[in-house]
Design a protein around this motif. Structure first.
Motif, PDB file in Angstrom:
ATOM      1  N   ILE A 101       0.839  -1.206   0.000  1.00 26.94           N
ATOM      2  CA  ILE A 101       0.000   0.000   0.000  1.00 26.94           C
ATOM      3  C   ILE A 101       0.871   1.251   0.000  1.00 26.94           C
ATOM      4  N   ARG A 102       1.961   1.221   0.756  1.00 31.42           N
ATOM      5  CA  ARG A 102       2.855   2.386   0.818  1.00 31.42           C
ATOM      6  C   ARG A 102       3.464   2.708  -0.560  1.00 31.42           C
ATOM      7  N   ALA A 103       3.844   1.692  -1.298  1.00 27.17           N
ATOM      8  CA  ALA A 103       4.404   1.935  -2.632  1.00 27.17           C
ATOM      9  C   ALA A 103       3.361   2.557  -3.552  1.00 27.17           C
ATOM     10  N   LEU A 134       0.035   7.042  -7.094  1.00 32.70           N
ATOM     11  CA  LEU A 134      -1.187   7.841  -7.156  1.00 32.70           C
ATOM     12  C   LEU A 134      -0.885   9.334  -7.047  1.00 32.70           C
ATOM     13  N   LEU A 135       0.069   9.708  -6.192  1.00 32.30           N
ATOM     14  CA  LEU A 135       0.429  11.115  -6.052  1.00 32.30           C
ATOM     15  C   LEU A 135       1.045  11.643  -7.348  1.00 32.30           C
ATOM     16  N   SER A 136       1.842  10.826  -8.003  1.00 36.07           N
ATOM     17  CA  SER A 136       2.422  11.208  -9.292  1.00 36.07           C
ATOM     18  C   SER A 136       1.325  11.468 -10.321  1.00 36.07           C
ATOM     19  N   LEU A 137       0.327  10.582 -10.366  1.00 40.26           N
ATOM     20  CA  LEU A 137      -0.761  10.712 -11.341  1.00 40.26           C
ATOM     21  C   LEU A 137      -1.613  11.953 -11.062  1.00 40.26           C
ATOM     22  N   VAL A 138      -1.968  12.168  -9.805  1.00 41.61           N
ATOM     23  CA  VAL A 138      -2.807  13.320  -9.439  1.00 41.61           C
ATOM     24  C   VAL A 138      -2.071  14.633  -9.739  1.00 41.61           C
ATOM     25  N   THR A 139      -0.792  14.691  -9.419  1.00 42.15           N
ATOM     26  CA  THR A 139      -0.004  15.898  -9.694  1.00 42.15           C
ATOM     27  C   THR A 139       0.047  16.182 -11.192  1.00 42.15           C
ATOM     28  N   TYR A 140       0.236  15.148 -11.977  1.00 44.23           N
ATOM     29  CA  TYR A 140       0.311  15.279 -13.438  1.00 44.23           C
ATOM     30  C   TYR A 140      -1.004  15.814 -14.018  1.00 44.23           C
ATOM     31  N   LEU A 141      -2.122  15.316 -13.502  1.00 46.77           N
ATOM     32  CA  LEU A 141      -3.422  15.638 -14.087  1.00 46.77           C
ATOM     33  C   LEU A 141      -4.032  16.947 -13.587  1.00 46.77           C
ATOM     34  N   PHE A 142      -3.817  17.288 -12.316  1.00 45.07           N
ATOM     35  CA  PHE A 142      -4.631  18.344 -11.706  1.00 45.07           C
ATOM     36  C   PHE A 142      -3.869  19.535 -11.123  1.00 45.07           C
ATOM     37  N   ALA A 143      -2.538  19.525 -11.146  1.00 41.88           N
ATOM     38  CA  ALA A 143      -1.794  20.590 -10.458  1.00 41.88           C
ATOM     39  C   ALA A 143      -2.091  21.971 -11.031  1.00 41.88           C
ATOM     40  N   SER A 148      -5.053  15.716  -2.002  1.00 39.41           N
ATOM     41  CA  SER A 148      -4.568  14.361  -2.305  1.00 39.41           C
ATOM     42  C   SER A 148      -3.203  14.125  -1.681  1.00 39.41           C
ATOM     43  N   LEU A 149      -2.351  15.149  -1.720  1.00 44.24           N
ATOM     44  CA  LEU A 149      -1.023  15.009  -1.125  1.00 44.24           C
ATOM     45  C   LEU A 149      -1.129  14.697   0.362  1.00 44.24           C
ATOM     46  N   PHE A 150      -1.955  15.484   1.078  1.00 42.29           N
ATOM     47  CA  PHE A 150      -2.095  15.248   2.509  1.00 42.29           C
ATOM     48  C   PHE A 150      -2.727  13.881   2.782  1.00 42.29           C
ATOM     49  N   PHE A 151      -3.717  13.492   1.976  1.00 39.67           N
ATOM     50  CA  PHE A 151      -4.369  12.191   2.179  1.00 39.67           C
ATOM     51  C   PHE A 151      -3.402  11.039   1.927  1.00 39.67           C
ATOM     52  N   ASN A 155       7.514  18.157 -13.622  1.00 46.53           N
ATOM     53  CA  ASN A 155       8.769  17.841 -12.931  1.00 46.53           C
ATOM     54  C   ASN A 155       8.492  17.125 -11.600  1.00 46.53           C
ATOM     55  N   TYR A 156       7.515  17.617 -10.837  1.00 44.62           N
ATOM     56  CA  TYR A 156       7.191  16.977  -9.558  1.00 44.62           C
ATOM     57  C   TYR A 156       6.514  15.615  -9.762  1.00 44.62           C
ATOM     58  N   SER A 157       5.690  15.517 -10.791  1.00 46.73           N
ATOM     59  CA  SER A 157       5.057  14.230 -11.101  1.00 46.73           C
ATOM     60  C   SER A 157       6.112  13.169 -11.402  1.00 46.73           C
ATOM     61  N   LEU A 158       7.151  13.556 -12.154  1.00 43.78           N
ATOM     62  CA  LEU A 158       8.233  12.614 -12.462  1.00 43.78           C
ATOM     63  C   LEU A 158       8.983  12.214 -11.198  1.00 43.78           C
ATOM     64  N   LEU A 159       9.230  13.167 -10.285  1.00 47.04           N
ATOM     65  CA  LEU A 159       9.909  12.843  -9.033  1.00 47.04           C
ATOM     66  C   LEU A 159       9.132  11.801  -8.237  1.00 47.04           C
ATOM     67  N   PHE A 160       7.810  11.975  -8.152  1.00 45.29           N
ATOM     68  CA  PHE A 160       6.994  11.043  -7.374  1.00 45.29           C
ATOM     69  C   PHE A 160       6.922   9.670  -8.045  1.00 45.29           C
ATOM     70  N   PHE A 161       6.948   9.653  -9.388  1.00 50.09           N
ATOM     71  CA  PHE A 161       6.960   8.361 -10.084  1.00 50.09           C
ATOM     72  C   PHE A 161       8.267   7.615  -9.813  1.00 50.09           C
ATOM     73  N   LEU A 162       9.382   8.348  -9.813  1.00 55.04           N
ATOM     74  CA  LEU A 162      10.669   7.724  -9.495  1.00 55.04           C
ATOM     75  C   LEU A 162      10.682   7.207  -8.051  1.00 55.04           C
TER      76      LEU A 162
END
Length: 412
Positions: free
Chosen positions: A74-76, A81-90, A100-103, A168-175
């Motif tokens: 679940i942690r992984a 999910l954070l990468s996807l949300v950042t990419y779509l909605f930032a 979403s980040l806080f959740f 850029n942040y979405s890529l960081l979270f995906f990595l």
């Protein structure tokens, strides 16, 4: 398997670091320092809340690895999910990203609280006391080397004109998701040693009564917990050194990756010291030396003014040195202190009692909001100094353990 987990976990977590990456991302959406400090607080508090309940349920379980595997999967997923949300909605819906980040940080932390009990218990069973320093030290050393690479990669990504916000942040979270997933493959494959456990499952109320009975009867444990709280107050300022650089010293965005790399370098390079001090001098000494390092962090930050911005790199270097040392010292001191059958109880009670440490970043944000960065740094300096002075009252549990082993060898 333990080293594989530690190496890739450190490298992955660096891409979503709560002291550098997340504060700078949140700063794009809000100027509230309290809200920015909230991410670090959630990460800490969420990791503590489930511990007593999980320890109560695991006391009678011989095999604790199945729960560990579920929690780490679940942690992984949280980072993906954070990468996807950042990419779509930032850009279009920034509130969605903040919520979403806080959740997701909360879920990541809660599952960490679930995982820490079986995680610590397994290493407490598998690694002898005089090897734990090197085990955790090597985990952090090689993990730190990978994390330095993560920091330099983050510097490149954040400074690349072709990777504009929020990609850029979405890529960081995906990595972060990729490296943490690899680390969990190693952790999930660990062979769990078998050890004596309690036969009777206590109700949660009776478990709490037993846990706080331990707190009343074990003076060394009480001193250790208070020392943890005071030295842990160094985290008051941790999320704000990078914002001090942005707001006061006016450093460029790509410097954030350099700060992260310096932090990882300090953590990795210092692990040779911490590992051998832990194994050969004891974990009380590790706690004390790391507290001395913690004193230097806010002191150096106070001295850093425009024109002396390279000193801020040293601040993050010392943050890494302190974090590595204090993690090894307090973890191994606790494992040495806890009797085998009561290890889950000691671990969970430790996390719960030191819950106040997790609110320190939120308090730090409030102090900056209403006072100043320098006032926060001064308060941090004072409380860490009190923790260092109290640490001299600790008794090294390794000494008692060695005497017990010697008696067993000699016989009655």
């Amino acid at each position: 398997m333990g080293l594989i987990h530690g190496i890739f976990y450190s490298g992955g977590l660096a891409f979503g670091d709560v002291n550098t990456i997340l504060p700078v991302l949140l700063n794009n959406f809000t100027q509230s320092k309290i809200l920015i400090g909230l991410s670090s607080t959630i990460m800490g508090v969420g990791g503590v809340l489930p511990q007593l309940f999980v320890a109560c349920r695991l006391e009678t379980k011989i095999h604790k690895r199945p729960l560990l595997r579920l929690a780490i999967a679940i942690r992984a997923l949280c980072w993906a999910l954070l990468s996807l949300v950042t990419y779509l909605f930032a850009v279009s819906h920034p509130t969605v990203v903040v919520c979403s980040l806080f959740f997701l940080v909360a879920v990541f932390a809660l599952m960490g609280g679930v995982a820490v009990i079986p995680f610590m218990d397994i290493w407490g069973k598998a690694i002898p006391p005089r090897l734990r320093g090197r085990f955790f030290g090597y985990r952090q050393l090689f993990g730190g080397l990978v994390a330095i690479g993560s920091g330099l990669t983050a510097k490149y990504i954040l400074g690349n004109q072709n990777l504009v916000f929020p990609y850029n942040y979405s890529l960081l979270f995906f990595l972060a998701f990729v490296l943490i997933s690899i680390s969990y493959l190693g952790l999930g494959a660990v062979r769990e040693p078998v050890e004596v456990v309690h036969r009777t499952q206590l109700s949660f109320a009776r478990f709490l009564k037993k846990a706080f009975g331990i707190l009343r009867s074990d003076r060394n444990y009480r001193t250790f917990l208070l020392t943890e709280l005071l030295i842990g107050s160094s985290t008051l300022a941790f999320p704000f050194y990078v914002l001090y650089g942005r707001d006061v010293l006016k450093v460029k965005l790509e410097m954030v990756g350099l700060f992260l790399a310096a932090q990882m370098l300090g953590s990795g390079a210092s692990n040779f010291l911490w590992a051998y001090v832990s194994d050969f001098a004891g974990n009380k000494r590790v706690i004390q030396i790391s507290a001395l390092v913690a004193l230097g962090i806010p002191l150096l930050a106070i001295m850093t003014v425009p024109g002396l911005t390279p000193l801020l790199i040293v601040v993050f270097l010392l943050v890494g040195v302190f974090t590595a040392g204090y993690t090894i010292g307090q973890t191994n001191f606790l494992l040495d202190l806890a009797p085998a059958k009561e290890r889950p109880t000691y671990i969970s009670l430790n996390g719960t009692i030191t819950l106040g440490v997790m609110f320190f970043p939120l308090m730090g944000g409030a102090i900056i909001q209403h006072l100043s960065y320098r006032y926060l740094f001064g308060m941090t300096l004072l409380t860490v100094l009190l923790g260092l002075l109290l640490s001299f009252q600790l008794n090294e549990p390794r000494m008692a353990l060695s005497k017990g082993i010697q008696k067993d060898v000699e016989g009655p």
